[in-house]
Each structure stands twice: as structure tokens, then as C-alpha cells.
Scaffold this motif. Sequence first.
Motif, PDB file in Angstrom:
ATOM      1  N   THR A 184      92.072 -55.010 -14.941  1.00 41.45           N
ATOM      2  CA  THR A 184      93.304 -55.794 -13.739  1.00 41.45           C
ATOM      3  C   THR A 184      92.511 -55.278 -12.267  1.00 41.45           C
ATOM      4  OG1 THR A 184      95.716 -55.582 -13.299  1.00 41.45           O
ATOM      5  CG2 THR A 184      94.866 -53.548 -13.255  1.00 41.45           C
ATOM      6  N   LEU A 227      93.557 -54.137  -8.202  1.00 39.80           N
ATOM      7  CA  LEU A 227      95.041 -54.143  -7.801  1.00 39.80           C
ATOM      8  C   LEU A 227      94.726 -53.582  -6.237  1.00 39.80           C
ATOM      9  CD1 LEU A 227      96.732 -50.780  -9.860  1.00 39.80           C
ATOM     10  CD2 LEU A 227      97.902 -53.229  -8.880  1.00 39.80           C
ATOM     11  N   SER A 278      96.815 -46.722  -5.616  1.00 38.12           N
ATOM     12  CA  SER A 278      96.063 -47.989  -6.666  1.00 38.12           C
ATOM     13  C   SER A 278      95.789 -47.414  -7.734  1.00 38.12           C
ATOM     14  CB  SER A 278      94.627 -48.636  -5.917  1.00 38.12           C
ATOM     15  OG  SER A 278      93.937 -48.413  -5.987  1.00 38.12           O
ATOM     16  N   LYS A 326      99.330 -46.330  -9.431  1.00 39.57           N
ATOM     17  CA  LYS A 326      99.580 -46.898  -9.551  1.00 39.57           C
ATOM     18  C   LYS A 326      99.606 -47.578 -11.051  1.00 39.57           C
ATOM     19  CE  LYS A 326     101.381 -52.225  -8.102  1.00 39.57           C
ATOM     20  NZ  LYS A 326     101.480 -52.777  -7.132  1.00 39.57           N
ATOM     21  N   PHE A 327      98.234 -47.917 -11.047  1.00 41.09           N
ATOM     22  CA  PHE A 327      97.643 -48.587 -12.442  1.00 41.09           C
ATOM     23  C   PHE A 327      97.645 -48.154 -13.877  1.00 41.09           C
ATOM     24  CE2 PHE A 327      93.426 -47.636 -15.627  1.00 41.09           C
ATOM     25  CZ  PHE A 327      94.092 -49.179 -15.989  1.00 41.09           C
ATOM     26  N   LYS A 335     100.192 -45.287 -13.811  1.00 38.43           N
ATOM     27  CA  LYS A 335     102.114 -45.810 -14.242  1.00 38.43           C
ATOM     28  C   LYS A 335     101.695 -46.834 -15.270  1.00 38.43           C
ATOM     29  CE  LYS A 335     106.265 -46.003 -12.135  1.00 38.43           C
ATOM     30  NZ  LYS A 335     106.996 -46.433 -10.956  1.00 38.43           N
ATOM     31  N   GLU A 336     101.611 -48.398 -15.455  1.00 37.40           N
ATOM     32  CA  GLU A 336     101.658 -49.012 -15.698  1.00 37.40           C
ATOM     33  C   GLU A 336     100.536 -48.528 -17.849  1.00 37.40           C
ATOM     34  OE1 GLU A 336     103.489 -51.544 -16.015  1.00 37.40           O
ATOM     35  OE2 GLU A 336     104.049 -50.783 -14.376  1.00 37.40           O
ATOM     36  N   TYR A 337      99.349 -48.585 -17.324  1.00 39.54           N
ATOM     37  CA  TYR A 337      98.596 -48.371 -18.296  1.00 39.54           C
ATOM     38  C   TYR A 337      99.230 -47.109 -19.079  1.00 39.54           C
ATOM     39  CZ  TYR A 337      94.143 -46.865 -20.454  1.00 39.54           C
ATOM     40  OH  TYR A 337      92.739 -46.304 -21.126  1.00 39.54           O
ATOM     41  N   LYS A 375     101.797 -46.828 -20.510  1.00 41.45           N
ATOM     42  CA  LYS A 375     103.283 -47.658 -21.079  1.00 41.45           C
ATOM     43  C   LYS A 375     102.696 -48.131 -22.242  1.00 41.45           C
ATOM     44  CE  LYS A 375     106.178 -48.482 -16.766  1.00 41.45           C
ATOM     45  NZ  LYS A 375     106.550 -49.859 -16.112  1.00 41.45           N
ATOM     46  N   ASN A 376     100.753 -48.959 -21.995  1.00 42.21           N
ATOM     47  CA  ASN A 376     100.640 -49.703 -23.145  1.00 42.21           C
ATOM     48  C   ASN A 376      99.724 -49.013 -24.297  1.00 42.21           C
ATOM     49  OD1 ASN A 376     102.077 -52.112 -21.727  1.00 42.21           O
ATOM     50  ND2 ASN A 376     100.460 -51.757 -20.020  1.00 42.21           N
TER      51      ASN A 376
END
Length: 171
Positions: free
Chosen positions: A102, A104, A159, A162-163, A165-167, A169-170
Amino acid sequence: MKILKYCPNCGKESLNWDGEKKWSCPNCNFTLYNNVAGAVAVVIRHQDEIYLTRRNRDPKKGKLDLAGGFVDPKESAEETCKRELSEELQLEVDVSNLKYLTSLPNVYQYKEIDYNTIDLFYEYNVQEKFEVSLELSEISEAVWIPLQKLELEELAFDSQKKFFKEYLKNI
């Protein structure tokens, strides 16, 4: 960004900053744009651990960071990943194994100037954990950290926080 005052074209102390992306000179109509700079950040991963570096200089000295850096002129983002991993970690990578994740926006402040960047995140999986001999001018240490123990506040840049935080989760 008000640090620039003198017009590089006419030399007068007349540069006006628009507060976002450009300076202009009302005397000679010169315009200087502060365009977004490209940067890469590589998540080096072995199973459920990632390899992070600790910054040895400002900005954000002492904070954890992903390997990476600014894209040079005439260089692709993947070539930047290869160059930066070689320079920082003496790690030779096969760019075909880089996985783009991704992008950001970020602000990189250096010597009182804010550089707006677009950070391109890649993942590079390794078969075995490794240790490297570091270039201590930029990095004070490199560590393998289990993903579940990663502390987002220890990361240098917004950045990356934030990255991850999402990474996280997956995974």
C-alpha cells in the motif's frame, strides 16, 4: 516551510509560501513547487517476526523504523528497495520477491523543512532469520520483533504506525 525567503531567480527577499506546496515571487513571477517525494519502506518478515532498525540520527533518533528511504531520480520504487536494503543492511534482494502492499502520505521533517512524502510499503519474506553488520551512522541496531509484540508508539513515523495498525489486523 517559511525558512526560504530569498527568490533564487531575482535574489529579492520576496518569496511567499502558500502554506501547502509552493513558493512564489511577486517581483519576477518565479514559482518553486515542493512536490511530494517518493519513499519506500520494506517489511522484512520471517514467519511471524519482522526485522526493524533503530534510527541513529534525527529525525526520530532512537525510534524503530522499517528499512527503506527516498527514491532517487530515474529509479523505480523496487530499485530503491534493493538499493536501500543493500546500503542499510547489506541484504541482497530479488526484486521479483518484493510484494507491494500500500501507500500512505507522510511528513518527513528534516532541518526545519517539512518534506511531504508518499511512502510505498513493500513486504519481503525471508526463509531464515539473519543478522547484519550495521552502518552505524544511520542505524544503531536492528532487531527481530514478533508481530504480536510490536509497540506502535515505538515506531518513528506516523505513516508506519498507520500502516502497522492495518497490517496487524490482517495477519
